[in-house]
Enzyme design. Structure first.
Site, PDB file in Angstrom:
ATOM      1  N   CYS A  22      70.760  44.931  10.480  1.00 11.49           N
ATOM      2  CA  CYS A  22      69.819  45.383   9.443  1.00 11.49           C
ATOM      3  C   CYS A  22      70.531  46.213   8.367  1.00 11.49           C
ATOM      4  CB  CYS A  22      68.713  46.221  10.088  1.00 11.49           C
ATOM      5  SG  CYS A  22      67.508  46.834   8.900  1.00 11.49           S
ATOM      6  N   GLU A  82      62.534  51.897  -1.119  1.00  6.83           N
ATOM      7  CA  GLU A  82      62.093  50.620  -1.660  1.00  6.83           C
ATOM      8  C   GLU A  82      60.715  50.220  -1.136  1.00  6.83           C
ATOM      9  OE1 GLU A  82      66.585  48.891  -2.235  1.00  6.83           O
ATOM     10  OE2 GLU A  82      65.175  47.666  -1.136  1.00  6.83           O
ATOM     11  N   GLU A 138      61.798  53.695  10.663  1.00  9.55           N
ATOM     12  CA  GLU A 138      61.034  53.407  11.877  1.00  9.55           C
ATOM     13  C   GLU A 138      59.762  54.264  11.841  1.00  9.55           C
ATOM     14  OE1 GLU A 138      60.844  51.355  14.613  1.00  9.55           O
ATOM     15  OE2 GLU A 138      59.103  52.623  14.920  1.00  9.55           O
ATOM     16  N   CYS A 140      63.324  40.666   4.302  1.00  4.38           N
ATOM     17  CA  CYS A 140      63.376  41.469   5.522  1.00  4.38           C
ATOM     18  C   CYS A 140      64.793  41.916   5.814  1.00  4.38           C
ATOM     19  CB  CYS A 140      62.949  40.646   6.730  1.00  4.38           C
ATOM     20  SG  CYS A 140      61.279  40.093   6.672  1.00  4.38           S
ATOM     21  N   CYS A 163      70.078  49.189  14.401  1.00  3.21           N
ATOM     22  CA  CYS A 163      69.983  47.753  14.679  1.00  3.21           C
ATOM     23  C   CYS A 163      71.144  47.070  13.953  1.00  3.21           C
ATOM     24  CB  CYS A 163      68.642  47.200  14.230  1.00  3.21           C
ATOM     25  SG  CYS A 163      67.273  48.014  15.071  1.00  3.21           S
ATOM     26  N   CYS A 208      54.814  45.879   1.342  1.00  2.00           N
ATOM     27  CA  CYS A 208      55.710  46.317   2.418  1.00  2.00           C
ATOM     28  C   CYS A 208      56.211  47.724   2.087  1.00  2.00           C
ATOM     29  CB  CYS A 208      56.866  45.320   2.531  1.00  2.00           C
ATOM     30  SG  CYS A 208      58.051  45.754   3.810  1.00  2.00           S
ATOM     31  N   CYS A 257      67.343  55.094   8.110  1.00  2.00           N
ATOM     32  CA  CYS A 257      66.796  54.826   9.447  1.00  2.00           C
ATOM     33  C   CYS A 257      67.707  55.434  10.490  1.00  2.00           C
ATOM     34  CB  CYS A 257      66.669  53.315   9.666  1.00  2.00           C
ATOM     35  SG  CYS A 257      65.714  52.899  11.147  1.00  2.00           S
TER      36      CYS A 257
HETATM   37  N1  SAH Z   1      61.905  49.858  12.166  1.00  2.00           N
HETATM   38  C1  SAH Z   1      60.758  48.984  12.131  1.00  2.00           C
HETATM   39  C2  SAH Z   1      60.354  48.659  10.734  1.00  2.00           C
HETATM   40  C3  SAH Z   1      61.345  47.815   9.945  1.00  2.00           C
HETATM   41  S1  SAH Z   1      60.685  46.239   9.912  1.00  2.00           S
HETATM   42  C4  SAH Z   1      61.056  47.759  12.964  1.00  2.00           C
HETATM   43  O1  SAH Z   1      62.172  47.617  13.445  1.00  2.00           O
HETATM   44  O2  SAH Z   1      60.151  46.971  13.199  1.00  2.00           O
HETATM   45  C5  SAH Z   1      61.906  45.234   9.336  1.00  2.00           C
HETATM   46  C6  SAH Z   1      61.867  43.905  10.088  1.00  2.00           C
HETATM   47  O3  SAH Z   1      62.900  43.051   9.566  1.00  2.00           O
HETATM   48  C7  SAH Z   1      62.181  44.107  11.548  1.00  2.00           C
HETATM   49  O4  SAH Z   1      61.570  43.152  12.347  1.00  2.00           O
HETATM   50  C8  SAH Z   1      63.673  43.920  11.517  1.00  2.00           C
HETATM   51  O5  SAH Z   1      64.186  43.723  12.783  1.00  2.00           O
HETATM   52  C9  SAH Z   1      63.802  42.727  10.606  1.00  2.00           C
HETATM   53  N2  SAH Z   1      65.125  42.590  10.035  1.00  2.00           N
HETATM   54  C10 SAH Z   1      66.056  43.539   9.903  1.00  2.00           C
HETATM   55  N3  SAH Z   1      67.170  43.051   9.319  1.00  2.00           N
HETATM   56  C11 SAH Z   1      66.917  41.764   9.072  1.00  2.00           C
HETATM   57  C12 SAH Z   1      67.659  40.730   8.433  1.00  2.00           C
HETATM   58  N4  SAH Z   1      68.866  40.960   7.952  1.00  2.00           N
HETATM   59  N5  SAH Z   1      67.103  39.518   8.334  1.00  2.00           N
HETATM   60  C13 SAH Z   1      65.851  39.302   8.786  1.00  2.00           C
HETATM   61  N6  SAH Z   1      65.100  40.235   9.378  1.00  2.00           N
HETATM   62  C14 SAH Z   1      65.628  41.456   9.524  1.00  2.00           C
END
Ligand code: SAH
Length: 361
Positions: free
Chosen positions: A119, A92, A166, A339, A116, A105, A112
């Site tokens: 996510c 995406e 990542e 996000c 986390c 984005c 991934c």
């Molecule tokens: N792996 C990298 C790139 C992904 S960025 C990283 O972790 O930075 C995606 C961003 O959205 C990250 O800051 C992640 O922690 C955040 N994120 C993930 N799930 C989310 C959610 N359900 N709601 C809001 N932010 C979220």
């Protein structure tokens, strides 16, 4: 020799390619201009190359992009593309228009490897690394789609590597893509307008610092190791102290520029005043700004977004403590483009059958 997909090449590897063909190096910047600036992907239309060279390229090279599987626009003007790769993985890409800029984005992996807990991408598992062509291909396609849509789209002024995956675990493919974004003959973006977001891969931060400085964002989400271990399990490998040391080194090499710390607000988990106060303390020695992200709902996780009142209170403590802090507006959530909601359809184990209609709201 397999034909080279020219989208996999940044300027230096394209120069090497032309040298092995017995051609001048400057052909590289011409071809990069054709592909990335003018959007031309047919060798026959590259009119400043000789007919012979065009014929040679047709033999030795290709220009292969991901397919657009589906395009969706949200009520607030965001556009999400699902792109199908040649092994049927689907990734995406999201365009986020704002008054003064247009941000794309971009995803860096199909799925991934990090788990986390809040996510959506993590829940999909990991399929594979994206190739440079599949990373820069997202920008190529979005640029052309926005041109075709015309009207009031302002185009792409900023890139965030904040989609699926990542990026620092795929640097060998991500770096050439970033170089094309910065290349004068490519997308000509300034380093400030390209932001790489990481969950905190410390050796990757150091490598990025040495090889190609961009703006850096860190997905922090917790000010204590104990809590961060649970939310971002990578923290067990690279705890907050080590991560912040890497951030200091990075900022120092990057003209003392600020690092953005992303902090997803999870009700009752990390959103209390004590967390804000602790955050001020741990970030006191790093040039930092904080981006609070209201949690976007992800099915299958127990988390809820903090109430706006808690987010405002949290931000006030940070601002009073002297750190620039903003609350990120939730965009594109009606099309699951916000996000942490990017999941695509990756194939961690066996291929899954996908039809367009299975991509429900
Ligand atoms: N792996 C990298 C790139 C992904 S960025 C990283 O972790 O930075 C995606 C961003 O959205 C990250 O800051 C992640 O922690 C955040 N994120 C993930 N799930 C989310 C959610 N359900 N709601 C809001 N932010 C979220």
């Amino acid at each position: 020799m397999e034909p080279l997909n020219l989208l996999d090449a940044d300027n230096s590897s394209l120069e090497r390619f032309f040298t092995t063909l017995g051609e001048e190096k400057f052909r590289s910047s011409q071809v990069i201009q054709w592909i990335h600036k003018s959007g031309v992907v047919e060798f026959d239309r590259m009119t400043n190359l000789s007919k012979n060279l065009r014929a040679l390229l047709a033999q030795k090279a290709s220009i292969a992009l991901p397919d657009i599987f589906k395009e969706r626009q949200s009520n607030d003007g965001c556009i999400k593309w699902l792109l199908k790769l040649n092994d049927n993985n689907i990734i995406e890409t999201v365009y986020i228009p704002e008054a003064s800029r247009g941000t794309l984005c971009i995803s860096s992996q199909a799925g991934c490897q990090l788990n986390c807990t809040f996510c959506a991408t993590a829940q999909q598992g990991f399929s594979r690394q994206l190739k440079t062509s599949e990373i820069i291909g997202q920008l190529w396609l979005a640029t052309r789609q926005l041109e075709a849509l015309g009207g009031n789209h302002r185009g792409i002024t900023n890139i965030v590597l904040m989609g699926m995956g990542e990026p620092l675990l795929n640097l060998s493919q991500v770096l050439p893509a970033i170089r094309l974004m910065l290349d004068n003959n490519g997308y000509n973006l300034s380093r400030k307008r390209v932001t790489l977001s990481t969950a905190g891969v410390v050796p990757g931060i150091d490598r990025l610092r040495e090889e190609c400085l961009t703006s850096l964002a860190i997905s922090l989400h917790a000010p204590y190791d104990e809590l961060r271990d649970k939310l971002v399990p990578l923290n067990k490998k690279y705890p907050i102290g080590d991560l912040l040391e890497a951030c200091k080194r990075y900022s120092k090499s990057n003209n003392d520029s600020e690092i953005t710390f992303e902090y997803t607000m999870l009700e009752g988990i990390n959103d209390q005043p004590k967390h804000a106060k602790r955050l001020l303390k741990v970030l006191s020695s790093v040039p930092a700004k904080i981006n609070l992200i209201p949690f976007n709902r992800v099915e299958g996780t127990p988390f809820r977004c903090s109430p706006m009142k808690s987010i405002d209170r949290f931000r006030e403590i940070l601002v009073k403590g002297g750190i620039i802090s903003t609350t990120r507006k939730t965009r594109g959530d009606d099309i699951n483009a916000a996000c942490g909601q990017l999941a695509g359809y990756v194939q961690p184990r066996a291929p899954r059958e996908i039809s367009k209609s299975s991509w429900a709201d």
